[in-house]
Design an enzyme around this catalytic site. Structure first.
Site, PDB file in Angstrom:
ATOM      1  N   HIS A  40       0.834  -1.204   0.000  1.00 27.92           N
ATOM      2  CA  HIS A  40       0.000   0.000   0.000  1.00 27.92           C
ATOM      3  C   HIS A  40       0.872   1.259   0.000  1.00 27.92           C
ATOM      4  O   HIS A  40       0.603   2.218  -0.715  1.00 27.92           O
ATOM      5  CB  HIS A  40      -0.874   0.051   1.257  1.00 27.92           C
ATOM      6  CG  HIS A  40      -1.843  -1.083   1.419  1.00 27.92           C
ATOM      7  ND1 HIS A  40      -1.748  -2.017   2.418  1.00 27.92           N
ATOM      8  CD2 HIS A  40      -2.949  -1.417   0.697  1.00 27.92           C
ATOM      9  CE1 HIS A  40      -2.756  -2.873   2.332  1.00 27.92           C
ATOM     10  NE2 HIS A  40      -3.493  -2.548   1.292  1.00 27.92           N
ATOM     11  N   GLN A 156      -8.720  -6.950 -10.841  1.00 27.88           N
ATOM     12  CA  GLN A 156      -9.409  -5.774 -10.301  1.00 27.88           C
ATOM     13  C   GLN A 156      -8.980  -4.505 -11.045  1.00 27.88           C
ATOM     14  O   GLN A 156      -9.811  -3.656 -11.383  1.00 27.88           O
ATOM     15  CB  GLN A 156      -9.082  -5.659  -8.808  1.00 27.88           C
ATOM     16  CG  GLN A 156      -9.532  -4.369  -8.155  1.00 27.88           C
ATOM     17  CD  GLN A 156      -9.289  -4.391  -6.670  1.00 27.88           C
ATOM     18  OE1 GLN A 156     -10.003  -5.066  -5.933  1.00 27.88           O
ATOM     19  NE2 GLN A 156      -8.281  -3.686  -6.210  1.00 27.88           N
ATOM     20  N   MET A 187       2.971  -9.101  -0.959  1.00 29.70           N
ATOM     21  CA  MET A 187       2.431  -8.603   0.317  1.00 29.70           C
ATOM     22  C   MET A 187       0.917  -8.497   0.220  1.00 29.70           C
ATOM     23  O   MET A 187       0.382  -8.109  -0.820  1.00 29.70           O
ATOM     24  CB  MET A 187       3.024  -7.237   0.624  1.00 29.70           C
ATOM     25  CG  MET A 187       4.478  -7.319   0.997  1.00 29.70           C
ATOM     26  SD  MET A 187       5.046  -5.735   1.627  1.00 29.70           S
ATOM     27  CE  MET A 187       6.777  -6.139   1.806  1.00 29.70           C
TER      28      MET A 187
HETATM   29  P1  AMP Z   1      -6.522  -3.627  -0.385  1.00 27.81           P
HETATM   30  O1  AMP Z   1      -6.323  -2.868   0.879  1.00 27.81           O
HETATM   31  O2  AMP Z   1      -6.107  -5.047  -0.325  1.00 27.81           O
HETATM   32  O3  AMP Z   1      -7.894  -3.401  -0.985  1.00 27.81           O
HETATM   33  O4  AMP Z   1      -5.518  -2.976  -1.425  1.00 27.81           O
HETATM   34  C1  AMP Z   1      -5.526  -1.593  -1.692  1.00 27.81           C
HETATM   35  C2  AMP Z   1      -4.668  -1.325  -2.889  1.00 27.81           C
HETATM   36  O5  AMP Z   1      -3.326  -1.750  -2.613  1.00 27.81           O
HETATM   37  C3  AMP Z   1      -5.107  -2.085  -4.140  1.00 27.81           C
HETATM   38  O6  AMP Z   1      -4.960  -1.241  -5.274  1.00 27.81           O
HETATM   39  C4  AMP Z   1      -4.153  -3.252  -4.168  1.00 27.81           C
HETATM   40  O7  AMP Z   1      -3.953  -3.776  -5.464  1.00 27.81           O
HETATM   41  C5  AMP Z   1      -2.892  -2.602  -3.635  1.00 27.81           C
HETATM   42  N1  AMP Z   1      -1.945  -3.613  -3.118  1.00 27.81           N
HETATM   43  C6  AMP Z   1      -2.217  -4.599  -2.225  1.00 27.81           C
HETATM   44  N2  AMP Z   1      -1.133  -5.376  -2.028  1.00 27.81           N
HETATM   45  C7  AMP Z   1      -0.148  -4.863  -2.823  1.00 27.81           C
HETATM   46  C8  AMP Z   1       1.211  -5.230  -3.089  1.00 27.81           C
HETATM   47  N3  AMP Z   1       1.785  -6.273  -2.482  1.00 27.81           N
HETATM   48  N4  AMP Z   1       1.914  -4.486  -3.968  1.00 27.81           N
HETATM   49  C9  AMP Z   1       1.331  -3.415  -4.598  1.00 27.81           C
HETATM   50  N5  AMP Z   1       0.064  -3.021  -4.387  1.00 27.81           N
HETATM   51  C10 AMP Z   1      -0.678  -3.729  -3.517  1.00 27.81           C
END
Ligand code: AMP
Length: 284
Positions: A40, A156, A187
């Site tokens: 994030h 997504q 992650m």
């Molecule tokens: P989430 O909190 O899981 O809904 O993720 C929020 C945003 O962070 C989304 O755009 C995810 O694709 C991105 N995200 C989650 N994990 C990672 C990661 N390991 N590397 C890059 N972006 C991430």
């Protein structure tokens, strides 16, 4: 270290962003569900490099969870999230309640086709309409110039690009690369559900993506490379939902002429479902 301005209402966020917009500042948004990790934070840094004002939203969106999924158990840690965002110098955090986003009488949906078909939708048919609804609402609440999403959730990202284009939402959508642990595991807020043994086993998921790519580069027929990958995962203790190769930008099925592809996987270790993906460019 300055604490970000925190908004719990759409009206409060709008008033703040409106002033910034009037003064000509470029605004970026990073939507999240919190439990923030380096993945994030990499999106936040990318947003800061491209904009004058960065808004991070933290909202665990009930409409993208099915009744049997982990909405109640999903990790929530606002204080620690806000501390991390303070350290990065984030300007604003949008922390709406469920009631603010979906007030009594709420009755609208956003239904997406195209790249939402297959893959995640097979086991989570409700998921992308829930994502499309909340992302539409978040984007319209903040009206940023730009919003950044991770390639970690590749399907997504494709779905978001699709409905933003289809609905003429005047906001640029950017993808950012996946941030990984030292052993290659992408992650994810859900990695914390893994016990120590499963956490070790989980590194097989990205390893199989890399091995499958090597097999494809070496000329192994696609179906054979994918079969081998699925078996490797099953032998390593995973229950495989899918390991599939798709056209990179549309996620449509591909033919021999398609050069840019994406290899995507979802598999469960015990009760924890992990997803990952990597690009593959076919040599001409
Ligand atoms: P989430 O909190 O899981 O809904 O993720 C929020 C945003 O962070 C989304 O755009 C995810 O694709 C991105 N995200 C989650 N994990 C990672 C990661 N390991 N590397 C890059 N972006 C991430």
């Amino acid at each position: 270290m300055t604490r970000p301005r925190i908004f719990e209402t759409i009206a409060g966020l709008r008033a703040d962003v409106e002033a910034a917009r009037r003064s000509g500042r470029r605004i970026a948004m990073v939507p999240t569900m919190g439990a923030l990790h380096e993945g994030h934070l990499s999106l936040v840094r990318a947003a800061q490099a491209k904009a004058d004002l960065v808004i991070v939203s933290i909202f665990v969106n009930p409409t993208q969870f099915a009744p049997n999924e982990d909405f109640d158990a999903y990790p929530r840690d606002n204080d620690s999230d806000i501390a991390k965002l303070s350290e990065l110098g984030v300007d604003a955090v949008f922390l709406p309640t469920v009631g603010e986003m979906y007030p009594k009488g709420f009755a609208t949906g956003v239904s997406v086709g195209g790249p939402s078909q297959g893959l995640e939708s097979v086991t989570r048919p409700h998921f992308f309409n829930g994502v499309a609804l909340v992302v539409t609402k978040l984007l319209l609440a903040a009206l940023p110039d730009l919003a950044i999403f991770g390639e970690k959730d590749y399907q997504q990202l494709c779905v978001i690009r699709q409905f933003v284009r289809d609905l003429n939402i005047p906001i640029e959508i950017e993808g950012a690369p996946t941030v990984r642990e030292d052993d290659g595991l992408a992650m994810s807020s859900r990695n914390r559900y893994l016990g120590p043994d499963d956490r070790k086993r989980a590194a097989l998921l990205p390893a199989v993506l890399r091995e499958t790519l090597q097999a494809l580069d070496a000329g192994t027929p696609v179906a054979d490379a994918l079969d081998r990958g699925r078996s490797r995962l099953t032998d390593g203790g995973f229950e495989v939902d899918y390991l599939e190769l798709r056209t990179a930008d549309t996620l449509a099925p591909f033919d021999d002429a398609t050069r840019e592809l994406r290899l995507l996987v979802a598999a469960k270790l015990g009760a924890t479902r992990l997803i990952d993906n990597i690009p593959w460019s076919r040599a001409s």
